[in-house]
Design an enzyme around this catalytic site. Structure first.
Site, PDB file in Angstrom:
ATOM      1  N   THR A 132      94.217  58.289  68.374  1.00 15.11           N
ATOM      2  CA  THR A 132      93.456  57.045  68.361  1.00 15.11           C
ATOM      3  C   THR A 132      94.279  55.882  67.812  1.00 15.11           C
ATOM      4  OG1 THR A 132      91.572  55.972  67.271  1.00 15.11           O
ATOM      5  CG2 THR A 132      92.531  57.839  66.121  1.00 15.11           C
ATOM      6  N   ASP A 133      93.868  54.684  68.151  1.00  9.76           N
ATOM      7  CA  ASP A 133      94.527  53.492  67.581  1.00  9.76           C
ATOM      8  C   ASP A 133      94.127  53.285  66.112  1.00  9.76           C
ATOM      9  OD1 ASP A 133      91.878  52.685  67.959  1.00  9.76           O
ATOM     10  OD2 ASP A 133      92.367  50.887  69.108  1.00  9.76           O
ATOM     11  N   GLU A 134      93.092  54.001  65.654  1.00  7.59           N
ATOM     12  CA  GLU A 134      92.618  53.781  64.277  1.00  7.59           C
ATOM     13  C   GLU A 134      93.632  54.241  63.239  1.00  7.59           C
ATOM     14  OE1 GLU A 134      88.563  54.673  63.456  1.00  7.59           O
ATOM     15  OE2 GLU A 134      87.917  54.174  65.477  1.00  7.59           O
ATOM     16  N   TYR A 157      88.156  59.717  58.902  1.00  5.08           N
ATOM     17  CA  TYR A 157      88.423  60.086  60.303  1.00  5.08           C
ATOM     18  C   TYR A 157      89.853  59.719  60.694  1.00  5.08           C
ATOM     19  CZ  TYR A 157      88.781  59.426  65.361  1.00  5.08           C
ATOM     20  OH  TYR A 157      89.231  59.443  66.666  1.00  5.08           O
ATOM     21  N   LYS A 161      93.134  62.030  61.686  1.00  3.73           N
ATOM     22  CA  LYS A 161      93.857  61.927  62.960  1.00  3.73           C
ATOM     23  C   LYS A 161      95.326  61.594  62.704  1.00  3.73           C
ATOM     24  CE  LYS A 161      92.499  62.223  66.644  1.00  3.73           C
ATOM     25  NZ  LYS A 161      92.292  63.404  67.551  1.00  3.73           N
TER      26      LYS A 161
HETATM   27  P1  NAD Z   1      83.610  64.050  71.052  1.00  5.92           P
HETATM   28  O1  NAD Z   1      83.154  64.076  69.637  1.00  5.92           O
HETATM   29  O2  NAD Z   1      82.712  63.543  72.097  1.00  5.92           O
HETATM   30  O3  NAD Z   1      84.056  65.523  71.502  1.00  5.92           O
HETATM   31  C1  NAD Z   1      84.753  66.393  70.655  1.00  5.92           C
HETATM   32  C2  NAD Z   1      84.697  67.793  71.261  1.00  5.92           C
HETATM   33  O4  NAD Z   1      85.468  68.667  70.414  1.00  5.92           O
HETATM   34  C3  NAD Z   1      83.282  68.375  71.333  1.00  5.92           C
HETATM   35  O5  NAD Z   1      83.084  68.972  72.593  1.00  5.92           O
HETATM   36  C4  NAD Z   1      83.270  69.420  70.232  1.00  5.92           C
HETATM   37  O6  NAD Z   1      82.385  70.487  70.485  1.00  5.92           O
HETATM   38  C5  NAD Z   1      84.726  69.856  70.220  1.00  5.92           C
HETATM   39  N1  NAD Z   1      85.136  70.450  68.938  1.00  5.92           N
HETATM   40  C6  NAD Z   1      84.898  69.965  67.693  1.00  5.92           C
HETATM   41  N2  NAD Z   1      85.400  70.804  66.771  1.00  5.92           N
HETATM   42  C7  NAD Z   1      85.998  71.824  67.451  1.00  5.92           C
HETATM   43  C8  NAD Z   1      86.723  72.990  67.066  1.00  5.92           C
HETATM   44  N3  NAD Z   1      86.915  73.289  65.793  1.00  5.92           N
HETATM   45  N4  NAD Z   1      87.197  73.790  68.037  1.00  5.92           N
HETATM   46  C9  NAD Z   1      86.993  73.508  69.333  1.00  5.92           C
HETATM   47  N5  NAD Z   1      86.308  72.429  69.756  1.00  5.92           N
HETATM   48  C10 NAD Z   1      85.822  71.602  68.840  1.00  5.92           C
HETATM   49  O7  NAD Z   1      84.991  63.249  71.014  1.00  5.92           O
HETATM   50  P2  NAD Z   1      85.614  62.260  72.099  1.00  5.92           P
HETATM   51  O8  NAD Z   1      85.094  60.901  71.875  1.00  5.92           O
HETATM   52  O9  NAD Z   1      85.541  62.884  73.431  1.00  5.92           O
HETATM   53  O10 NAD Z   1      87.144  62.262  71.605  1.00  5.92           O
HETATM   54  C11 NAD Z   1      88.055  63.242  72.064  1.00  5.92           C
HETATM   55  C12 NAD Z   1      89.391  63.021  71.399  1.00  5.92           C
HETATM   56  O11 NAD Z   1      89.876  61.724  71.702  1.00  5.92           O
HETATM   57  C13 NAD Z   1      89.338  63.099  69.873  1.00  5.92           C
HETATM   58  O12 NAD Z   1      90.500  63.758  69.430  1.00  5.92           O
HETATM   59  C14 NAD Z   1      89.336  61.643  69.422  1.00  5.92           C
HETATM   60  O13 NAD Z   1      89.947  61.502  68.167  1.00  5.92           O
HETATM   61  C15 NAD Z   1      90.174  61.010  70.516  1.00  5.92           C
HETATM   62  N6  NAD Z   1      89.870  59.587  70.791  1.00  5.92           N
HETATM   63  C16 NAD Z   1      88.587  59.179  71.037  1.00  5.92           C
HETATM   64  C17 NAD Z   1      88.335  57.844  71.344  1.00  5.92           C
HETATM   65  C18 NAD Z   1      86.943  57.353  71.654  1.00  5.92           C
HETATM   66  O14 NAD Z   1      86.739  56.151  71.795  1.00  5.92           O
HETATM   67  N7  NAD Z   1      85.940  58.221  71.772  1.00  5.92           N
HETATM   68  C19 NAD Z   1      89.391  56.942  71.397  1.00  5.92           C
HETATM   69  C20 NAD Z   1      90.686  57.391  71.122  1.00  5.92           C
HETATM   70  C21 NAD Z   1      90.916  58.728  70.847  1.00  5.92           C
HETATM   71  O1  TDX Z   2      75.251  51.496  65.067  1.00  7.91           O
HETATM   72  C1  TDX Z   2      76.383  50.967  65.078  1.00  7.91           C
HETATM   73  N1  TDX Z   2      76.493  49.637  64.788  1.00  7.91           N
HETATM   74  C2  TDX Z   2      77.696  48.981  64.753  1.00  7.91           C
HETATM   75  O2  TDX Z   2      77.748  47.780  64.471  1.00  7.91           O
HETATM   76  C3  TDX Z   2      77.582  51.698  65.388  1.00  7.91           C
HETATM   77  C4  TDX Z   2      77.505  53.169  65.717  1.00  7.91           C
HETATM   78  C5  TDX Z   2      78.780  51.025  65.369  1.00  7.91           C
HETATM   79  N2  TDX Z   2      78.839  49.715  65.040  1.00  7.91           N
HETATM   80  C6  TDX Z   2      80.160  49.055  65.045  1.00  7.91           C
HETATM   81  C7  TDX Z   2      81.224  49.729  64.215  1.00  7.91           C
HETATM   82  C8  TDX Z   2      82.492  49.408  64.994  1.00  7.91           C
HETATM   83  O3  TDX Z   2      82.981  48.129  64.596  1.00  7.91           O
HETATM   84  O4  TDX Z   2      80.626  49.090  66.393  1.00  7.91           O
HETATM   85  C9  TDX Z   2      82.044  49.335  66.442  1.00  7.91           C
HETATM   86  C10 TDX Z   2      82.309  50.597  67.226  1.00  7.91           C
HETATM   87  O5  TDX Z   2      81.828  51.687  66.453  1.00  7.91           O
HETATM   88  P1  TDX Z   2      81.942  53.205  66.957  1.00  7.91           P
HETATM   89  O6  TDX Z   2      81.339  53.320  68.315  1.00  7.91           O
HETATM   90  O7  TDX Z   2      81.459  54.081  65.868  1.00  7.91           O
HETATM   91  O8  TDX Z   2      83.525  53.346  67.181  1.00  7.91           O
HETATM   92  P2  TDX Z   2      84.763  53.166  66.185  1.00  7.91           P
HETATM   93  O9  TDX Z   2      84.370  53.295  64.782  1.00  7.91           O
HETATM   94  O10 TDX Z   2      85.478  51.911  66.587  1.00  7.91           O
HETATM   95  O11 TDX Z   2      85.635  54.469  66.610  1.00  7.91           O
HETATM   96  C11 TDX Z   2      85.725  54.846  68.001  1.00  7.91           C
HETATM   97  O12 TDX Z   2      86.923  54.425  68.571  1.00  7.91           O
HETATM   98  C12 TDX Z   2      88.102  55.093  68.223  1.00  7.91           C
HETATM   99  C13 TDX Z   2      85.571  56.357  68.180  1.00  7.91           C
HETATM  100  O13 TDX Z   2      84.382  56.798  67.563  1.00  7.91           O
HETATM  101  C14 TDX Z   2      86.761  57.107  67.672  1.00  7.91           C
HETATM  102  O14 TDX Z   2      86.646  58.488  67.940  1.00  7.91           O
HETATM  103  C15 TDX Z   2      87.967  56.584  68.343  1.00  7.91           C
HETATM  104  O15 TDX Z   2      89.108  57.192  67.802  1.00  7.91           O
END
Ligand code: NAD
Ligand code: TDX
Length: 362
Positions: A132-134, A157, A161
């Site tokens: 992630t970019d975080e 988190y 990561k």
């Molecule tokens: P998500 O939470 O929707 O899915 C995570 C999956 O991992 C789930 O299916 C869960 O059951 C599985 N999991 C959790 N613990 C596990 C374990 N111990 N063994 C096997 N499986 C397990 O997450 P997502 O949003 O799809 O993100 C996927 C990946 O991408 C993550 O590594 C996250 O850090 C990264 N990422 C997400 C975003 C975003 O915006 N969602 C952005 C950048 C990077």
């Molecule tokens: O109820 C809410 N109200 C609100 O204002 C929620 C859930 C979020 N927010 C804000 C917090 C953040 O500034 O919205 C923005 C986005 O929040 P999230 O959807 O929780 O995402 P973020 O915290 O930016 O992280 C996401 O992007 C990077 C993903 O959850 C991560 O897994 C990924 O790595």
């Protein structure tokens, strides 16, 4: 190729498999997922019967199981999505983030190392770590994250990561494992668990529940349509340079409040609430997230220059597809919300509009 996809029942992992399995019928895809609250096999209905797809329920923390999967399926590529992914949950309970994201990644790396480098001496292998970019922390009003930005994670988190990224990097330098790391900005699209900003706002707006805005709503994220992220991962998996990291972003900065306002307007229109501003009135400013990062923005020049990837879906089109998907799949949302998540959500924010299983509050 035999490709192990971890976390393939989650949001991005399921979009990735739904895209890749039909496209690459000559490759086998093994989906290993623990099915935590975030994992949902319903997301994979379209490919569950495919001949080149196998599901294994289990945890990346289980070393004997990971070793067995590498041997049984002769895995030669890993795409590692499995993680705890929600920042708010990492604030209320950091331990599982370290357990899964840090320790689990190390277990998986070790199985890869043993199988690829010690047992098989396999030259053609790759471990793609999805990050992630975080990990880069928070930006001020200007500037961008790139592959050379120093790590400065702020939440449990992002710290977990960042730690996993470092382990992946170390297995490359120490053992010679072929790795790539991708650091991507915020994704949105179908199958995203309705705890993240966009699906939460859509689902709450439909149900006339509060729309919780953290702080002043002016935090900025760089939003990327999930299928574009999947296509970037496809590129890095097959064409990325070993040992490299690639930043992936949407070139699409939005303040949270801009997104919420846009969604309110779209949902009012789709549900024929126009004129009443019903949805707009659900907005509720709540206590800010602890340590809330102000702004994320990605400079994705490297992946464009080296691999020819750039986002294909503009925000107007992506958000329209996303709203349509959630409106057409309210049962999917309701099933998740009737489970563990609902309890957490109510306890966390004590918001109005409690729903009874299967009924809307309208
Ligand atoms: P998500 O939470 O929707 O899915 C995570 C999956 O991992 C789930 O299916 C869960 O059951 C599985 N999991 C959790 N613990 C596990 C374990 N111990 N063994 C096997 N499986 C397990 O997450 P997502 O949003 O799809 O993100 C996927 C990946 O991408 C993550 O590594 C996250 O850090 C990264 N990422 C997400 C975003 C975003 O915006 N969602 C952005 C950048 C990077
Ligand atoms: O109820 C809410 N109200 C609100 O204002 C929620 C859930 C979020 N927010 C804000 C917090 C953040 O500034 O919205 C923005 C986005 O929040 P999230 O959807 O929780 O995402 P973020 O915290 O930016 O992280 C996401 O992007 C990077 C993903 O959850 C991560 O897994 C990924 O790595």
């Amino acid at each position: 190729m035999k490709i192990l996809v971890t976390g393939g029942a989650g949001f991005i992992g399921s979009n990735f498999l739904n895209y890749m399995v039909p496209k690459y019928q000559q490759h086998l895809f093994v989906n290993l997922d623990a099915l935590t609250y975030a994992g949902n096999l319903e997301n994979l209905k379209s490919i569950e019967a495919a001949g080149n797809y196998v599901f294994v329920k289990g945890s990346i923390n289980d070393q004997p199981l990971m070793n067995k999967i590498f041997v049984d399926h002769q895995i030669d590529r890993v795409v590692h999505f499995a993680a705890e992914s929600h920042v708010d949950r990492s604030i209320t309970g950091p331990a599982v983030f370290v357990e899964t994201n840090v320790l689990g990644t190390q277990v998986l790396l070790d199985s890869a190392r043993q199988h690829w480098l010690e047992a098989k001496k396999l030259k053609n292998h790759r471990f793609l770590h999805v990050s992630t970019d975080e990990v880069f922390g928070s930006l001020g009003a200007t500037g961008y994250f790139s592959e050379t930005t120093p790590y400065a994670p702020n939440s449990p988190y992002s710290a977990s990561k960042a730690s996993s990224d470092m382990l992946v990097r170390a297995y490359h330098h120490t053992f010679g494992l072929d790795i790539c790391i991708t650091n991507c900005s915020n994704n949105y699209g179908p199958y995203q668990f309705p705890e993240k900003l966009i699906p939460l706002m859509i689902a709450n707006a439909i149900d006339r529940k509060d729309l919780p805005i953290y702080g002043d709503g002016k935090n900025v994220r760089d939003w990327l349509y999930v299928l574009d992220h999947c296509k970037a991962i496809e590129k890095v998996l097959f064409e990325g340079r070993s040992g490299e990291t690639y930043c992936i972003g949407g070139n699409n900065e939005q303040q949270n409040i801009q997104i919420i306002d846009l969604l309110c307007g779209m949902i009012d229109e789709k549900l024929g609430r126009s004129g009443e501003q019903v949805t707009e009135r659900l907005k509720k400013y709540v206590t800010d997230r602890k340590g809330h990062d102000k702004r994320y923005a990605i400079d994705a020049t490297k992946i464009k220059r080296e691999l020819g990837w750039e986002p294909e879906t503009n925000f107007a089109e992506g958000i329209r597809k996303t709203v349509d998907w959630y409106m057409g799949n309210q049962d999917w949302v309701n099933r998740l919300r009737d489970g563990v998540y609902q309890e957490y959500y109510e306890k966390q924010y004590g918001l109005v509009g409690k729903r009874v299983s299967g009924q809307t509050s309208e």
